[in-house]
Scaffold this active site. Structure first.
Site, PDB file in Angstrom:
ATOM      1  N   GLY A   6      22.879 -18.911 -12.278  1.00 31.54           N
ATOM      2  CA  GLY A   6      24.184 -19.565 -12.266  1.00 31.54           C
ATOM      3  C   GLY A   6      24.342 -20.489 -13.469  1.00 31.54           C
ATOM      4  O   GLY A   6      24.993 -21.530 -13.407  1.00 31.54           O
ATOM      5  N   GLY A   9      27.831 -21.779 -14.634  1.00 34.73           N
ATOM      6  CA  GLY A   9      28.659 -22.499 -13.655  1.00 34.73           C
ATOM      7  C   GLY A   9      28.904 -23.940 -14.072  1.00 34.73           C
ATOM      8  O   GLY A   9      28.519 -24.368 -15.167  1.00 34.73           O
ATOM      9  N   GLN A  10      29.515 -24.727 -13.160  1.00 35.18           N
ATOM     10  CA  GLN A  10      29.890 -26.104 -13.498  1.00 35.18           C
ATOM     11  C   GLN A  10      28.676 -26.933 -13.873  1.00 35.18           C
ATOM     12  O   GLN A  10      28.688 -27.640 -14.889  1.00 35.18           O
ATOM     13  CB  GLN A  10      30.600 -26.772 -12.301  1.00 35.18           C
ATOM     14  N   ARG A  34      27.373 -12.603 -15.075  1.00 33.98           N
ATOM     15  CA  ARG A  34      28.139 -12.068 -16.206  1.00 33.98           C
ATOM     16  C   ARG A  34      27.870 -12.977 -17.397  1.00 33.98           C
ATOM     17  O   ARG A  34      27.332 -14.047 -17.249  1.00 33.98           O
ATOM     18  CB  ARG A  34      29.650 -12.071 -15.888  1.00 33.98           C
ATOM     19  N   ASP A  50      22.047 -10.841 -11.220  1.00 39.82           N
ATOM     20  CA  ASP A  50      22.822 -10.990  -9.981  1.00 39.82           C
ATOM     21  C   ASP A  50      21.815 -11.464  -8.942  1.00 39.82           C
ATOM     22  O   ASP A  50      20.884 -10.730  -8.614  1.00 39.82           O
ATOM     23  CB  ASP A  50      23.422  -9.630  -9.580  1.00 39.82           C
ATOM     24  N   TYR A 139      29.547 -23.385   4.078  1.00 39.55           N
ATOM     25  CA  TYR A 139      28.846 -23.994   2.936  1.00 39.55           C
ATOM     26  C   TYR A 139      27.789 -24.969   3.443  1.00 39.55           C
ATOM     27  O   TYR A 139      26.643 -24.954   2.993  1.00 39.55           O
ATOM     28  CB  TYR A 139      29.854 -24.720   2.063  1.00 39.55           C
ATOM     29  N   LYS A 143      23.781 -24.972   3.130  1.00 43.87           N
ATOM     30  CA  LYS A 143      23.026 -26.056   2.491  1.00 43.87           C
ATOM     31  C   LYS A 143      21.908 -26.547   3.405  1.00 43.87           C
ATOM     32  O   LYS A 143      20.777 -26.766   2.977  1.00 43.87           O
ATOM     33  CB  LYS A 143      23.953 -27.202   2.097  1.00 43.87           C
TER      34      LYS A 143
HETATM   35  C1  VAH Z   1      32.217 -28.697  -3.303  1.00 45.61           C
HETATM   36  N1  VAH Z   1      31.707 -29.739  -5.449  1.00 45.61           N
HETATM   37  O1  VAH Z   1      33.240 -29.342  -3.304  1.00 45.61           O
HETATM   38  C2  VAH Z   1      31.119 -29.105  -4.292  1.00 45.61           C
HETATM   39  C3  VAH Z   1      30.174 -30.085  -3.639  1.00 45.61           C
HETATM   40  C4  VAH Z   1      30.001 -32.215  -2.360  1.00 45.61           C
HETATM   41  C5  VAH Z   1      30.908 -31.213  -2.934  1.00 45.61           C
HETATM   42  O2  VAH Z   1      29.304 -29.464  -2.769  1.00 45.61           O
HETATM   43  O3  VAH Z   1      32.026 -27.782  -2.564  1.00 45.61           O
END
Ligand code: VAH
Length: 309
Positions: A6, A9-10, A34, A50, A139, A143
């Site tokens: 990644g 990514g950000q 990519r 990937d 999410y 985590k």
């Molecule tokens: C999000 N920037 O918003 C991420 C992060 C705590 C937020 O995990 O999903």
């Protein structure tokens, strides 16, 4: 040598450049699903990986004889909530593949957790390092599962896994995609462009935040910390500040007096934000490996607006 997944990514795009500065360009292999013409992809070794393809990931790790794997590839909270099955497969399948590559190669391992690992039953103020983690988002489930899986690989296989529960991260190099805290990034871009921003997060919604330079330093400092001093591993609470939309708007007005903040709340991302803490306690990170944030809201705002000129 360090392999980053990644890497475009950000966080990955800036982390790749920082690690190349510290350890040497050829010691940092950037990988992503990519490629593009960004500096992270073109200024040093790059491989297409990937993360759901464990075979290729292991081949790349062995080819470059990496001794550190930094796994950043994942879907963020809002995107994960819109595609929960895909999110589980990518976030957990990718993590398992990365941990297996670390186990097979003996590499040190880092992957980020998030304040998203906390849920509605978690204490919302000064959220402790060790507390209830029953998130209500896919999410968050990813985590918490990731923290448990990373600790398992440490206890079961001796993989040196380490992680950070990141707050919302603000940056200007690679805008984030699909996060809930991204309003705190968009607001600066819109302030520069239109002197106005319509927030999808409601007034009064406090969330922990951190400026990207502090996040990058935290990763390097944790990975270089003396393992004998680590009472925790996956994952440390870290934060620099906690604010609600009105506060970031007031700070912006010190530079752009006519800035106007409006609201058009997105119920999905608002419900995600409401399930997260207001402000977490980072004392374990401070005590065990000297975590320290340099940027507060005033300093971050000044730097963001200067960099976006
Ligand atoms: C999000 N920037 O918003 C991420 C992060 C705590 C937020 O995990 O999903």
């Amino acid at each position: 040598k360090i392999m980053i997944t990644g890497a475009l990514g950000q966080i990955g795009s800036e982390l790749t450049l920082k690690l190349r500065e510290i350890y040497g360009t050829d010691h940092v292999i950037a990988t992503d699903i990519r490629s593009n013409d960004s500096e992270a992809a073109t200024s040093g070794p790059f491989e297409m990986v990937d993360v759901t393809d464990g075979k290729t990931m292991l081949e790349v790790a062995k080819k470059h004889q990496v001794d550190s794997i930094i796994h950043m590839a994942a879907l963020l909270s809002a995107t994960a909530e819109a595609n929960p099955v895909f999110a589980w497969n990518l976030n957990m399948g990718g993590l398992m593949n990365a941990l297996e590559a670390a186990r097979e190669t003996g590499a040190q391992f880092f992957t980020p957790s998030s304040i998203g690992a906390f849920g509605p039953s978690t204490p919302k103020d000064l959220t402790p390092q060790d507390t209830i983690c029953r998130p209500t988002t896919m999410y968050g489930v990813n985590k918490v599962s990731g923290e448990l899986l990373s600790d398992y690989y440490y206890h079961k296989f001796g993989v040196d896994t380490r992680g950070l529960r990141f707050p919302g991260l603000v940056s200007y190099v690679t805008p984030p995609g699909g996060g809930t805290t991204d309003y705190a990034v968009e607001i600066y871009y819109e302030a520069m462009k239109n002197k106005a921003y319509t927030s999808y997060i409601a007034k009064g919604t406090y969330m922990d935040m951190m400026y990207m330079p502090d996040a990058l330093n935290a990763i390097v400092n944790l990975m270089e910390a003396d393992p004998a001093k680590l009472l925790h591993r996956n994952s440390f609470n870290v934060t620099a500040m906690s604010f609600e939309p009105e506060q970031i708007a007031a700070e912006i007005r010190k530079h752009i007096p006519e800035f106007v903040l409006m609201y058009d709340v997105d119920p999905v991302r608002q419900s995600i934000a409401d399930s997260w803490p207001n402000a977490i306690d980072a004392s374990a990170a401070k005590e065990e490996w000297g975590f320290k944030a340099e940027y507060d809201l005033a300093r971050m705002t000044e730097d963001m607006l200067n960099k976006l000129k």
